[in-house]
Enzyme design. Sequence first.
Site, mmCIF file in Angstrom:
data_model
loop_
_atom_site.group_PDB
_atom_site.id
_atom_site.type_symbol
_atom_site.label_atom_id
_atom_site.label_comp_id
_atom_site.label_asym_id
_atom_site.label_seq_id
_atom_site.Cartn_x
_atom_site.Cartn_y
_atom_site.Cartn_z
ATOM 1 N N ARG A 37 0.272 -0.718 0.188
ATOM 2 C CA ARG A 37 -0.188 0.169 0.383
ATOM 3 C C ARG A 37 1.299 1.000 -0.082
ATOM 4 O O ARG A 37 0.879 2.526 -0.208
ATOM 5 C CB ARG A 37 -0.855 0.322 1.222
ATOM 6 C CG ARG A 37 -1.982 -0.979 0.773
ATOM 7 C CD ARG A 37 -3.316 -0.658 2.481
ATOM 8 N NE ARG A 37 -4.581 -1.540 1.771
ATOM 9 C CZ ARG A 37 -4.790 -2.273 2.855
ATOM 10 N NH1 ARG A 37 -4.590 -1.791 4.060
ATOM 11 N NH2 ARG A 37 -6.512 -2.475 2.758
ATOM 12 N N LYS A 204 -16.747 -17.620 3.023
ATOM 13 C CA LYS A 204 -18.111 -17.469 3.567
ATOM 14 C C LYS A 204 -19.262 -16.765 2.144
ATOM 15 O O LYS A 204 -19.009 -16.033 2.004
ATOM 16 C CB LYS A 204 -18.776 -16.434 4.460
ATOM 17 C CG LYS A 204 -17.848 -16.985 5.896
ATOM 18 C CD LYS A 204 -18.105 -15.323 7.112
ATOM 19 C CE LYS A 204 -18.026 -15.955 7.930
ATOM 20 N NZ LYS A 204 -18.068 -14.880 9.138
ATOM 21 N N GLY A 359 -7.424 -7.675 -0.190
ATOM 22 C CA GLY A 359 -7.909 -9.049 1.014
ATOM 23 C C GLY A 359 -6.708 -10.402 1.454
ATOM 24 O O GLY A 359 -6.033 -10.797 0.338
ATOM 25 N N GLY A 382 -12.333 -5.328 1.297
ATOM 26 C CA GLY A 382 -13.814 -4.862 1.462
ATOM 27 C C GLY A 382 -14.378 -4.193 0.209
ATOM 28 O O GLY A 382 -14.932 -4.422 -0.284
HETATM 29 P P1 AMP Z 1 -12.186 -14.964 2.898
HETATM 30 O O1 AMP Z 1 -11.566 -13.938 3.822
HETATM 31 O O2 AMP Z 1 -13.451 -14.576 2.576
HETATM 32 O O3 AMP Z 1 -11.622 -14.812 1.244
HETATM 33 O O4 AMP Z 1 -11.334 -16.332 3.476
HETATM 34 C C1 AMP Z 1 -10.332 -16.715 3.056
HETATM 35 C C2 AMP Z 1 -9.600 -17.333 3.436
HETATM 36 O O5 AMP Z 1 -10.259 -18.795 3.317
HETATM 37 C C3 AMP Z 1 -8.556 -18.406 3.921
HETATM 38 O O6 AMP Z 1 -7.786 -17.588 4.774
HETATM 39 C C4 AMP Z 1 -8.303 -20.112 3.415
HETATM 40 O O7 AMP Z 1 -7.432 -20.541 4.390
HETATM 41 C C5 AMP Z 1 -9.603 -20.038 4.043
HETATM 42 N N1 AMP Z 1 -9.861 -21.320 3.147
HETATM 43 C C6 AMP Z 1 -10.369 -21.074 1.801
HETATM 44 N N2 AMP Z 1 -10.665 -22.010 1.547
HETATM 45 C C7 AMP Z 1 -10.672 -23.180 3.088
HETATM 46 C C8 AMP Z 1 -11.319 -24.310 2.689
HETATM 47 N N3 AMP Z 1 -11.554 -25.851 2.187
HETATM 48 N N4 AMP Z 1 -11.668 -24.888 3.818
HETATM 49 C C9 AMP Z 1 -11.318 -24.166 5.304
HETATM 50 N N5 AMP Z 1 -10.541 -22.463 4.969
HETATM 51 C C10 AMP Z 1 -10.733 -22.263 3.243
#
Ligand code: AMP
Length: 402
Positions: A37, A204, A359, A382
């Site tokens: 950044r 999520k 992110g 975000g």
């Molecule tokens: P997000 O912030 O929603 O983009 O999620 C990122 C996180 O998702 C990372 O820390 C990954 O380790 C986790 N992640 C990705 N795939 C999986 C999975 N199959 N099971 C658990 N965690 C996951």
Amino acid sequence: MACKTIDQIDVASKRVLMRVDFNVPLDDEGNVTDNRRIGQSMPSIQSVLDRKGRLILMSHLGRPEGNGYEQAYSLKPAVDRLRELLPDVKITFVEKDCVGEEAKKAVESIKDGEIVILDNLRFHEEERKGDAGFAAKLASYGDIYCNEAFGTSHREDASMFAVPKAMEGKPRVAGLLLRKELRYLSETISNAERPFVAVLGGVKVSDKLGAIRSLLDRVDSILVGGAMAYTFIKALGHEVGSSLVQLGMLKQAEQIIEEAAERETKLFLPVDHVCGKQISKQTPVKVFKESIEAGWMGLDIGPETVNQFTEQIGRARTIVWNGPMGVYETEPFDVGTHRIAESIVTATERGATSVVGGGDSAAAVDHFRMVDRFSHVSTGGGASLQMLEGKRFATVDLLDQS
Ligand code: AMP
């Protein structure tokens, strides 16, 4: 029309109040662990200094209480980094404050080609509240306002919205990084060359629902990986073992599958899964197709899925990627994310446009040391997700148009 940028206006001997995003990750000793950044703001900073402008930088860092100075959230580590990058420039750091007597004095005595950097704006709760009185004090420091903080542009904090509002009548422009972010995350995606492929992952479904819905109308295919895929796979009635599932989102996942079919947007889900008993380097590993046995967790996309996704990416002219395909931080569950990153890089090298959301996806490509090999890797998590949702930002809309 596009926002006017800092390099398009005269800054000589003018005070340029630049809102940067120096909200950088720090380790336990307070060292900056990712300089992207700061580094990416340098063209705007340099542009002002080279033309003998007087630069006043302001930013937030983390989430302090908002009741005054907290050492853990001081911008000092970012200032140290800036001093390394600009050894010949006089940089005055107003430690502990941004709107007090010290700040006022520093701003009044700044000379051409110098920098004053204010300490964390969020030491004052008024920043998050968008307080007009607080904003008026900051606004009084500048002849020109420059927004170079894409990562905060989806928030109407005082420095992002009330300050430029209070500076109406004076030039209010975009920094070069903000302009680049908008170009890739808004304009490229709105007028994407086809085939247009979206790759979505992470944990999520709920976080990405808006982006999925908005992309359904615009892309040719959506490739879903990461833990998020298991909510979709469960919604289709398959066994997912102990993989992460958002039970409250099953209905929405089902609706998205139906909406994709109605629009003839291809929605790809993983067809095989690299599973473990828990998230650990030492866990036993087994690959399942379709149904996952009880006690096993899907932690990465399997080799057949990688091949299917890679084939889609290989045909694309525009690719947007948000969210890792697996637990990329823990071997051996990093392979799927790494392979997908490589296939997007290959597509980029043969002329496709690739945009990686900020992110975790940006952290993943940084982890694989591939940041420079995409058309654009966003600095905002975000904010980039909200752009993918097709949202407009009031903080950007009030800037001057060129
Ligand atoms: P997000 O912030 O929603 O983009 O999620 C990122 C996180 O998702 C990372 O820390 C990954 O380790 C986790 N992640 C990705 N795939 C999986 C999975 N199959 N099971 C658990 N965690 C996951």
